[in-house]
Design an enzyme around this catalytic site. Structure first.
Site, mmCIF file in Angstrom:
data_model
loop_
_atom_site.group_PDB
_atom_site.id
_atom_site.type_symbol
_atom_site.label_atom_id
_atom_site.label_comp_id
_atom_site.label_asym_id
_atom_site.label_seq_id
_atom_site.Cartn_x
_atom_site.Cartn_y
_atom_site.Cartn_z
ATOM 1 C CB THR A 94 -1.034 0.010 1.355
ATOM 2 O OG1 THR A 94 -1.745 -1.222 1.272
ATOM 3 C CG2 THR A 94 -1.834 1.165 0.880
ATOM 4 C CG HIS A 163 0.646 -9.907 -3.795
ATOM 5 N ND1 HIS A 163 1.570 -8.534 -3.423
ATOM 6 C CD2 HIS A 163 -0.559 -10.037 -3.382
ATOM 7 C CE1 HIS A 163 1.249 -8.203 -2.111
ATOM 8 N NE2 HIS A 163 -0.669 -8.646 -2.149
HETATM 9 P P1 A3P Z 1 1.654 -3.686 9.983
HETATM 10 O O1 A3P Z 1 0.755 -4.726 10.055
HETATM 11 O O2 A3P Z 1 2.778 -4.329 10.428
HETATM 12 O O3 A3P Z 1 1.095 -2.744 10.824
HETATM 13 P P2 A3P Z 1 0.624 -4.376 2.508
HETATM 14 O O4 A3P Z 1 0.394 -2.822 1.886
HETATM 15 O O5 A3P Z 1 1.896 -5.148 2.004
HETATM 16 O O6 A3P Z 1 -0.312 -4.884 2.620
HETATM 17 O O7 A3P Z 1 1.570 -4.097 3.842
HETATM 18 C C1 A3P Z 1 0.567 -3.992 5.387
HETATM 19 C C2 A3P Z 1 1.593 -3.615 6.178
HETATM 20 O O8 A3P Z 1 2.089 -2.243 5.758
HETATM 21 C C3 A3P Z 1 1.075 -3.091 7.666
HETATM 22 O O9 A3P Z 1 1.186 -3.089 8.372
HETATM 23 C C4 A3P Z 1 0.946 -1.962 7.187
HETATM 24 O O10 A3P Z 1 -0.106 -1.378 8.662
HETATM 25 C C5 A3P Z 1 1.678 -1.058 6.631
HETATM 26 N N1 A3P Z 1 1.677 -0.031 6.230
HETATM 27 C C6 A3P Z 1 0.981 0.584 5.380
HETATM 28 N N2 A3P Z 1 0.458 1.755 5.395
HETATM 29 C C7 A3P Z 1 1.904 2.542 5.180
HETATM 30 C C8 A3P Z 1 2.955 3.139 5.169
HETATM 31 N N3 A3P Z 1 1.933 4.397 4.397
HETATM 32 N N4 A3P Z 1 3.943 3.554 5.806
HETATM 33 C C9 A3P Z 1 4.691 2.196 6.361
HETATM 34 N N5 A3P Z 1 3.832 1.401 6.368
HETATM 35 C C10 A3P Z 1 2.798 1.068 5.883
#
Ligand code: A3P
Length: 359
Positions: A94, A163
Site C-alpha cells: 500500500t 504478488h
Molecule cells: P503492519 O501490519 O506491521 O502494521 P501491505 O500494504 O503489503 O498489505 O502491507 C501492510 C503493512 O504495511 C502493515 O504493516 C501496514 O500497517 C503497513 N503500512 C501501510 N501503509 C503504510 C505506510 N504508509 N507506511 C508504512 N507502513 C505502512
C-alpha cells in the site's frame, strides 16, 4: 421427487461436511471448470485465509488467485513504459503504491499538503489500491480480460501491482529491456506478524481459529500466500543484481529510516528524477513522504471508513493500516520462534547478499 434414500444420503453428506469443505465449496463456485480440474492435480495444504492453499508453478496460492494468474499470464501484453510494483503480501504494498503514484504524477497532482491544489490529490480521497490496480486481484480477477490498450495516455506509464513471484510474471514483462519492476521487501519477522493479523481478520468466521503457532509453522515450511517467502524475495533479489536497470529492490526498513534518499533513488529509477531545484528545495520530496506516510494515510476518511474493491466486497481499508512499524514482532514471537526463524533465514539467504534489519 427424490426417494427417501437419496434424501438421506444428501443429508448425510451435508451433515458431515467440515467447515473447511463448506468454505472451499464457496471458494470454488466461481471458478471455471478448467481451473477446478487443474486444482485437482495440485499439491494442497491448509490455508491462512481460505481453507486450502494450492502449489501452483512452485508457489502457494488461493484458488481464485490461480485462475487470475493464468489469465494474466495468457493475456497481458506489456508496454515499453510499464511499471510493475511487486511484493509478497504484507510487505508495504500500500505504501509503495502511494509513493510511486505520487512521484509519477507529481506534475499533474502536486503533493504539497498545504497548497490549494493539493486538495485534489487523488491519494487524499482514494485508497492507493484503487489508484494502482493489482493484476491478479483486480484486473484479471473473476475470469475477466481487461482491455488495457485503452489506458489513457496521460496515465503513462501504466502502473500495476502484483504478488506473483518473478519466474511466473508474464513473459513480455520479463523479456522487455524497458519495463521497470520495483520490488519492496520487508523483513520476514514483521511480514509474518503482519500477515497473521491480516489473515485473522479476513478469515471467514466459520473456519477454526488460526493461532500464531500454526501460522509460524506454516510460514517456516514455506506455506504462505505466494511463498515460500525466501524464494519470492530471492527471485526478485537475484534479478535486481543481474539487471539493476530493470529491477529495483527496496527494503521497507530502509525507507522507514531514510525516506528522502529512497524516494530519490525510486524517482530516478522510474525515469522521473527530481530536478536540481526539487532536490535543493526539498519541499516536493518532503511533501510526498508526508502525504504517503502511515500516519497521514491512516487518518484519511477514505482509509478509515472506505472500502477498496480490490480484496472483497466487505473489505475495509482500515485493515491495511495496523501499526506500520519495524520490529513489532518482538511483541509476539517467543525466543524459540526467533531462533528457528533466524536459523531458517540464515540457511535460505546464505551467500545471496540479501540481509535484513529486524529492529
Ligand atoms: P503492519 O501490519 O506491521 O502494521 P501491505 O500494504 O503489503 O498489505 O502491507 C501492510 C503493512 O504495511 C502493515 O504493516 C501496514 O500497517 C503497513 N503500512 C501501510 N501503509 C503504510 C505506510 N504508509 N507506511 C508504512 N507502513 C505502512
Amino acid at each position: 421427487m427424490p426417494s427417501s434414500a437419496t434424501i438421506t444420503t444428501t443429508h448425510f453428506t451435508k451433515h458431515h461436511q467440515s467447515a473447511e469443505e463448506k468454505e472451499e465449496e464457496e471458494e470454488l463456485k466461481l471458478l471455471s471448470q478448467e481451473c477446478k480440474e487443474l486444482l485437482l492435480s495440485l499439491p494442497k495444504e491448509k490455508g491462512w485465509r481460505t481453507p486450502f492453499l494450492y502449489q501452483f508453478q512452485g508457489f502457494w496460492c488461493q484458488p481464485k488467485e490461480i485462475q487470475s494468474i493464468i489469465s494474466f499470464q495468457k493475456h497481458f501484453k506489456s508496454r515499453e513504459s510499464d511499471v510493475i510494483l511487486a511484493t509478497i503480501p504484507k510487505s508495504g504494498t500500500t505504501w509503495l503504491k502511494a509513493l510511486v503514484f505520487a512521484i509519477i504524477n507529481r506534475r499533474r497532482f502536486p503533493p504539497a499538503t498545504t497548497s490549494d491544489t493539493s486538495r485534489n490529490h487523488p491519494l487524499l480521497t482514494s485508497n492507493p489500491h484503487d489508484l494502482v490496480p493489482f493484476l491478479e486481484y483486480k484486473l484479471y480477477a473473476n475470469n475477466q480480460v481487461p482491455d488495457l490498450s485503452k489506458f489513457p495516455d496521460d496515465d503513462e506509464p501504466r502502473t500495476f501491482a502484483t504478488h506473483v513471484p518473478y519466474p511466473s510474471l508474464e513473459e513480455s514483462i520479463k523479456k522487455s529491456e524497458s519495463v521497470k519492476i520495483v520490488y519492496l521487501c520487508r523483513n520476514p519477522f514483521d511480514t509474518l506478524i503482519s500477515s497473521w493479523h491480516f489473515m485473522k481478520i479476513l478469515r471467514p468466521e466459520s473456519l477454526p481459529q488460526f493461532s500464531l503457532e500454526e501460522a509460524f509453522k506454516m510460514y517456516c515450511n514455506g506455506i504462505v500466500g505466494f511463498g515460500p517467502f525466501w524464494e519470492h524475495m530471492l527471485g526478485y533479489w537475484n534479478e535486481s543484481l543481474k539487471r539493476p536497470e530493470k529491477v529495483l529492490f527496496l527494503k521497507y526498513e530502509d525507507i522507514k529510516e531514510d525516506v528522502v534518499s529512497n524516494l530519490k533513488e525510486l524517482a530516478s529509477f522510474l525515469g522521473f528524477p527530481f530536478s536540481v531545484e526539487e532536490e535543493r528545495e526539498g519541499v516536493v520530496i518532503q511533501e510526498i513522504a508526508k502525504l504517503c506516510s502511515f500516519d497521514k494515510l491512516k487518518e484519511l476518511e477514505v482509509n478509515k471508513y472506505g472500502k477498496a474493491m480490490t480484496f472483497s466486497k466487505h473489505f475495509e481499508n482500515k485493515h491495511l493500516f495496523r501499526k506500520g512499524e519495524v520490529g513489532d514482532w518482538v511483541n509476539y514471537l517467543n525466543p524459540l520462534m526467533v531462533k528457528q526463524l533466524s536459523q531458517l533465514m540464515e540457511e535460505k539467504f546464505m551467500g545471496s547478499g540479501l540481509s535484513f534489519k529486524l529492529l
